[in-house]
Design a protein around this motif. Structure first.
Motif, PDB file in Angstrom:
ATOM      1  N   GLU A   1       0.699  -1.173   0.212  1.00  0.00           N
ATOM      2  CA  GLU A   1      -0.324  -0.024  -0.159  1.00  0.00           C
ATOM      3  C   GLU A   1       0.723   1.191  -0.016  1.00  0.00           C
ATOM      4  OE1 GLU A   1      -4.236   1.143   2.065  1.00  0.00           O
ATOM      5  OE2 GLU A   1      -2.851   0.695   3.240  1.00  0.00           O
TER       6      GLU A   1
ATOM      7  N   PRO B   1      -9.060   2.500   1.205  1.00  0.00           N
ATOM      8  CA  PRO B   1     -10.368   1.734   1.087  1.00  0.00           C
ATOM      9  C   PRO B   1     -11.256   2.676   2.705  1.00  0.00           C
ATOM     10  CG  PRO B   1      -8.774   0.414   1.180  1.00  0.00           C
ATOM     11  CD  PRO B   1      -8.047   1.391   1.241  1.00  0.00           C
ATOM     12  N   ASP B   2     -12.545   3.154   2.438  1.00  0.00           N
ATOM     13  CA  ASP B   2     -13.349   3.354   3.431  1.00  0.00           C
ATOM     14  C   ASP B   2     -14.573   2.519   3.928  1.00  0.00           C
ATOM     15  OD1 ASP B   2     -14.751   3.395   1.285  1.00  0.00           O
ATOM     16  OD2 ASP B   2     -15.577   5.807   1.418  1.00  0.00           O
ATOM     17  N   TYR B   3     -13.858   1.156   3.249  1.00  0.00           N
ATOM     18  CA  TYR B   3     -15.367   0.501   3.787  1.00  0.00           C
ATOM     19  C   TYR B   3     -14.484  -0.645   5.068  1.00  0.00           C
ATOM     20  CZ  TYR B   3     -12.794  -1.823  -0.318  1.00  0.00           C
ATOM     21  OH  TYR B   3     -11.598  -2.428  -0.570  1.00  0.00           O
TER      22      TYR B   3
ATOM     23  N   GLU C   1     -13.947  -7.247   2.872  1.00  0.00           N
ATOM     24  CA  GLU C   1     -12.288  -8.218   2.357  1.00  0.00           C
ATOM     25  C   GLU C   1     -12.633 -10.052   2.689  1.00  0.00           C
ATOM     26  OE1 GLU C   1      -8.504  -5.146   1.832  1.00  0.00           O
ATOM     27  OE2 GLU C   1      -9.438  -5.957   3.975  1.00  0.00           O
TER      28      GLU C   1
ATOM     29  N   ARG D   1     -11.426   0.015   9.003  1.00  0.00           N
ATOM     30  CA  ARG D   1     -10.810   0.246   7.157  1.00  0.00           C
ATOM     31  C   ARG D   1     -10.201  -0.681   7.416  1.00  0.00           C
ATOM     32  NH1 ARG D   1     -10.210   5.923   5.188  1.00  0.00           N
ATOM     33  NH2 ARG D   1     -10.848   6.414   7.222  1.00  0.00           N
TER      34      ARG D   1
ATOM     35  N   GLY E   1      -8.149  -2.720   3.676  1.00  0.00           N
ATOM     36  CA  GLY E   1      -6.704  -2.294   3.132  1.00  0.00           C
ATOM     37  C   GLY E   1      -5.943  -2.982   3.540  1.00  0.00           C
TER      38      GLY E   1
END
Length: 258
Positions: free
Chosen positions: A146, A163-165, A170, A192, A194
């Motif tokens: 990242e 990511p904002d989910y 995931e 969060r 990612g």
């Protein structure tokens, strides 16, 4: 952005932290030499002795824990075109903010004993509380890939996509069994994504090191806890391990008297 050779000058700075995120960067650059060739590092105590003050991008690891830290942050912000919060300490305050749960004088004397008055300290804060931050790379430590993606986007003039989910997304993509269904606890519903759900994938519940999502669904978290026979009061220490600052600022879960 860049000097006469066309390479942007970058610098790394550390405040209150373990410096593990900078070590992750060093590790990442060993296999991404193309990225290292695209920039000129002018200051990085962790990796070099040279020190240049002419930089365009500043990566800052660590939280602000002293009044004197503020002046240094102001100087970095004034010089840099872009300031990037590197890792959870800079992004959320991380474990450093745990001291904010206790009276500061008590914490000072617990840590320093009869030398407590020798050392300057105040409530720990993420650097975004002191200066404007242009981008963040979350995690404790950061994810090496990242970091590479974020830097490449910055060099191209693009806003890094973080990511904002929640981590649950995931987990579902990886077809993981929800840890709540096997008697374990996880902060995935409000944390969060990612990280590729690395902790839940190996059977360890998420502890929120990447920070809470912008608008966490507290009701969903309550429902997950209720199904597991737990309450927020019983697991509040999990929330505050990395996210004390956010929990206190937003008064999350106040409905249970926390």
């Amino acid at each position: 952005m860049g000097d006469k050779n066309g390479k942007p000058k970058i610098a790394f700075f550390d405040f209150a932290s373990c410096e593990g995120c900078q070590l992750t960067v060093i590790d990442a650059l060993q296999t991404h030499l193309d990225l290292l060739d695209a920039v000129e590092v002018v200051q990085w105590r962790e990796a070099m002795t040279e020190k240049g003050e002419d930089y365009q991008i500043a990566f800052v690891e660590g939280s602000c824990t002293r009044k004197c830290d503020e002046e240094r942050l102001f100087e970095i912000r004034e010089q840099a075109d872009l300031v990037v919060a590197l890792g959870a300490c800079a992004h959320t305050g991380c474990v450093n903010t745990l001291k904010n749960l206790q009276p500061l004088d008590d914490v000072r004397r617990y840590v320093y004993g009869d030398k407590a008055d020798w050392y300057e300290t105040y409530a720990a804060r993420p650097i975004g509380d002191v200066v404007e931050v242009d981008a963040v790379i979350p995690g404790c430590p950061i994810d090496r890939e990242e970091f590479v993606r974020v830097v490449k986007n910055l060099l191209l003039g693009k806003k890094p996509g973080i990511p904002d989910y929640p981590v649950c997304v995931e987990c579902k993509l990886k077809e993981n069994v929800c840890l709540f269904h096997v008697g374990k606890f996880c902060l995935g519903p409000v944390t969060r994504a990612g990280c590729d759900a690395i902790c839940p994938s190996y059977g360890d519940g998420c502890e929120g090191c990447r920070g809470l999502i912008p608008e966490p669904n507290e009701n969903a978290m309550h429902e997950a806890l209720e199904e597991a026979g737990l309450t927020v009061k019983e697991i509040l220490s999990r929330f505050t391990m990395y996210n004390t600052d956010r929990v206190q600022k937003t008064q999350m879960f106040e409905q249970e008297g926390q």
